[in-house]
Design a protein around this motif. Structure first.
Motif, PDB file in Angstrom:
ATOM      1  N   ARG A  75       0.859  -1.182   0.000  1.00  0.00           N
ATOM      2  CA  ARG A  75       0.000   0.000   0.000  1.00  0.00           C
ATOM      3  C   ARG A  75       0.895   1.232   0.000  1.00  0.00           C
ATOM      4  NH1 ARG A  75      -5.695   0.593   0.594  1.00  0.00           N
ATOM      5  NH2 ARG A  75      -6.002   2.821   0.364  1.00  0.00           N
ATOM      6  N   ILE A  76       0.760   2.078  -1.011  1.00  0.00           N
ATOM      7  CA  ILE A  76       1.600   3.263  -1.163  1.00  0.00           C
ATOM      8  C   ILE A  76       0.725   4.512  -1.146  1.00  0.00           C
ATOM      9  CG2 ILE A  76       3.334   4.428  -2.572  1.00  0.00           C
ATOM     10  CD1 ILE A  76       3.752   1.731  -4.036  1.00  0.00           C
ATOM     11  N   TYR A  77       1.014   5.416  -0.220  1.00  0.00           N
ATOM     12  CA  TYR A  77       0.364   6.715  -0.193  1.00  0.00           C
ATOM     13  C   TYR A  77       1.333   7.717  -0.811  1.00  0.00           C
ATOM     14  CZ  TYR A  77      -2.836   4.376   2.894  1.00  0.00           C
ATOM     15  OH  TYR A  77      -3.746   3.487   3.421  1.00  0.00           O
ATOM     16  N   MET A  78       0.855   8.485  -1.777  1.00  0.00           N
ATOM     17  CA  MET A  78       1.716   9.369  -2.552  1.00  0.00           C
ATOM     18  C   MET A  78       1.428  10.826  -2.229  1.00  0.00           C
ATOM     19  SD  MET A  78       1.538   7.358  -6.146  1.00  0.00           S
ATOM     20  CE  MET A  78       2.011   5.627  -6.206  1.00  0.00           C
ATOM     21  N   ALA A  79       2.432  11.512  -1.703  1.00  0.00           N
ATOM     22  CA  ALA A  79       2.284  12.914  -1.343  1.00  0.00           C
ATOM     23  C   ALA A  79       2.436  13.782  -2.588  1.00  0.00           C
ATOM     24  CB  ALA A  79       3.322  13.305  -0.300  1.00  0.00           C
ATOM     25  N   THR A  80       1.410  14.585  -2.845  1.00  0.00           N
ATOM     26  CA  THR A  80       1.402  15.445  -4.015  1.00  0.00           C
ATOM     27  C   THR A  80       0.480  16.631  -3.766  1.00  0.00           C
ATOM     28  OG1 THR A  80       0.749  15.602  -6.359  1.00  0.00           O
ATOM     29  CG2 THR A  80      -0.363  13.933  -5.041  1.00  0.00           C
ATOM     30  N   LYS A  84      -6.258  14.334  -3.543  1.00  0.00           N
ATOM     31  CA  LYS A  84      -7.639  14.689  -3.190  1.00  0.00           C
ATOM     32  C   LYS A  84      -7.918  14.497  -1.702  1.00  0.00           C
ATOM     33  CE  LYS A  84      -9.989  10.375  -4.492  1.00  0.00           C
ATOM     34  NZ  LYS A  84     -11.044   9.828  -5.336  1.00  0.00           N
ATOM     35  N   HIS A  85      -7.039  13.824  -0.982  1.00  0.00           N
ATOM     36  CA  HIS A  85      -7.213  13.608   0.461  1.00  0.00           C
ATOM     37  C   HIS A  85      -6.148  14.383   1.228  1.00  0.00           C
ATOM     38  CE1 HIS A  85      -9.944  10.292  -0.340  1.00  0.00           C
ATOM     39  NE2 HIS A  85      -9.039   9.762  -1.139  1.00  0.00           N
ATOM     40  N   LEU A  86      -6.544  15.012   2.334  1.00  0.00           N
ATOM     41  CA  LEU A  86      -5.557  15.574   3.239  1.00  0.00           C
ATOM     42  C   LEU A  86      -4.802  14.419   3.891  1.00  0.00           C
ATOM     43  CD1 LEU A  86      -7.522  18.418   5.056  1.00  0.00           C
ATOM     44  CD2 LEU A  86      -5.881  18.626   3.181  1.00  0.00           C
ATOM     45  N   TYR A  87      -3.553  14.624   4.204  1.00  0.00           N
ATOM     46  CA  TYR A  87      -2.750  13.564   4.821  1.00  0.00           C
ATOM     47  C   TYR A  87      -3.328  13.115   6.162  1.00  0.00           C
ATOM     48  CZ  TYR A  87      -0.566  16.726   8.194  1.00  0.00           C
ATOM     49  OH  TYR A  87      -0.333  17.586   9.238  1.00  0.00           O
ATOM     50  N   THR A  88      -4.127  13.942   6.810  1.00  0.00           N
ATOM     51  CA  THR A  88      -4.732  13.593   8.094  1.00  0.00           C
ATOM     52  C   THR A  88      -6.022  12.802   7.942  1.00  0.00           C
ATOM     53  OG1 THR A  88      -5.824  15.747   8.089  1.00  0.00           O
ATOM     54  CG2 THR A  88      -3.747  15.570   9.309  1.00  0.00           C
ATOM     55  N   ILE A 120      -2.219  11.954  -1.415  1.00  0.00           N
ATOM     56  CA  ILE A 120      -2.475  12.780  -0.237  1.00  0.00           C
ATOM     57  C   ILE A 120      -1.774  14.126  -0.390  1.00  0.00           C
ATOM     58  CG2 ILE A 120      -2.810  10.806   1.306  1.00  0.00           C
ATOM     59  CD1 ILE A 120       0.094  11.251   2.271  1.00  0.00           C
ATOM     60  N   ARG A 121      -2.289  15.120   0.316  1.00  0.00           N
ATOM     61  CA  ARG A 121      -1.661  16.440   0.250  1.00  0.00           C
ATOM     62  C   ARG A 121      -1.608  17.072   1.631  1.00  0.00           C
ATOM     63  NH1 ARG A 121      -5.784  20.270   0.361  1.00  0.00           N
ATOM     64  NH2 ARG A 121      -7.816  19.378  -0.135  1.00  0.00           N
ATOM     65  N   ILE A 122      -0.649  17.952   1.772  1.00  0.00           N
ATOM     66  CA  ILE A 122      -0.495  18.769   2.971  1.00  0.00           C
ATOM     67  C   ILE A 122      -1.076  20.137   2.632  1.00  0.00           C
ATOM     68  CG2 ILE A 122       1.157  19.822   4.559  1.00  0.00           C
ATOM     69  CD1 ILE A 122       3.111  17.523   3.764  1.00  0.00           C
ATOM     70  N   PRO A 123      -2.045  20.643   3.401  1.00  0.00           N
ATOM     71  CA  PRO A 123      -2.651  21.930   3.044  1.00  0.00           C
ATOM     72  C   PRO A 123      -1.660  23.082   3.177  1.00  0.00           C
ATOM     73  CG  PRO A 123      -3.508  21.140   5.141  1.00  0.00           C
ATOM     74  CD  PRO A 123      -2.632  20.056   4.601  1.00  0.00           C
ATOM     75  N   MET A 124      -1.793  24.033   2.252  1.00  0.00           N
ATOM     76  CA  MET A 124      -0.964  25.238   2.248  1.00  0.00           C
ATOM     77  C   MET A 124      -1.845  26.406   1.801  1.00  0.00           C
ATOM     78  SD  MET A 124       2.501  23.853   0.386  1.00  0.00           S
ATOM     79  CE  MET A 124       1.619  23.173  -1.006  1.00  0.00           C
TER      80      MET A 124
END
Length: 166
Positions: A75-80, A84-88, A120-124
């Motif tokens: 299972r790989i979560y990709m930070a970009t 569409k999903h917040l990392y939390t 997943i993304r980190i909000p900015m």
């Protein structure tokens, strides 16, 4: 239980060194997908990773296909920034892989479109293009560790109490 950090074609040795130090401090495995923008024996890697680099559990892969072949079904979560999903919002299971792209371009679009639910993304705010790679890794990794109650780590705050003098 351990987590896995995957760096897709990292370019800046200091970032990879800092990430290596974070991985060592958290018992996290590091996976490097080539080509790398540096040599692993560069002084800047050793400086950023300090004396922890020799204790790091690190695996190198010649390319994305080699990584997939050697890690089937993970299972790989990709930070970009396109996630569409917040990392939390993700429930990180033990032994999952947290993937981060190269500093200049991120994870290639052709990989991301094959895994839309794992992006997943980190909000900015504002027009910020992205956060520093080593900061992004620390943010997401510590969320995964928190969700799993830091199960394999010692919690210094529980072991020692500070007494402040007034």
């Amino acid at each position: 239980m351990a987590f896995n950090i995957v760096l897709f074609e990292p370019e800046i040795p200091a970032n990879t060194g800092n990430i290596g130090r974070t991985c060592t401090a958290t018992g996290t495995r590091l996976h490097l997908i080539e080509p790398l923008g540096f040599r692993l024996n560069e002084k800047s890697i050793r400086r950023a990773g300090m004396d922890y680099w020799q204790d790091l559990d690190v695996t190198r892969y010649i390319n994305w296909e080699d990584f997939l072949e050697k890690n089937p079904g993970v299972r790989i979560y990709m930070a970009t920034t396109k996630g569409k999903h917040l990392y939390t919002e993700i429930s990180y299971e033990p032994d999952c892989f947290l993937m981060f792209g190269k500093e200049s371009a991120g994870i290639p679009e052709e990989i991301l479109i094959q895994h839309p639910d794992e992006c997943i993304r980190i909000p900015m705010i504002g027009e910020t293009r992205s956060l520093n790679l080593s900061n992004s890794v620390a943010i997401v990794l510590y969320e995964a560790l928190r969700q799993n109650q830091f199960s394999h780590m010692k919690l210094e705050g529980e072991l020692h109490r500070l007494h402040w003098k007034e």
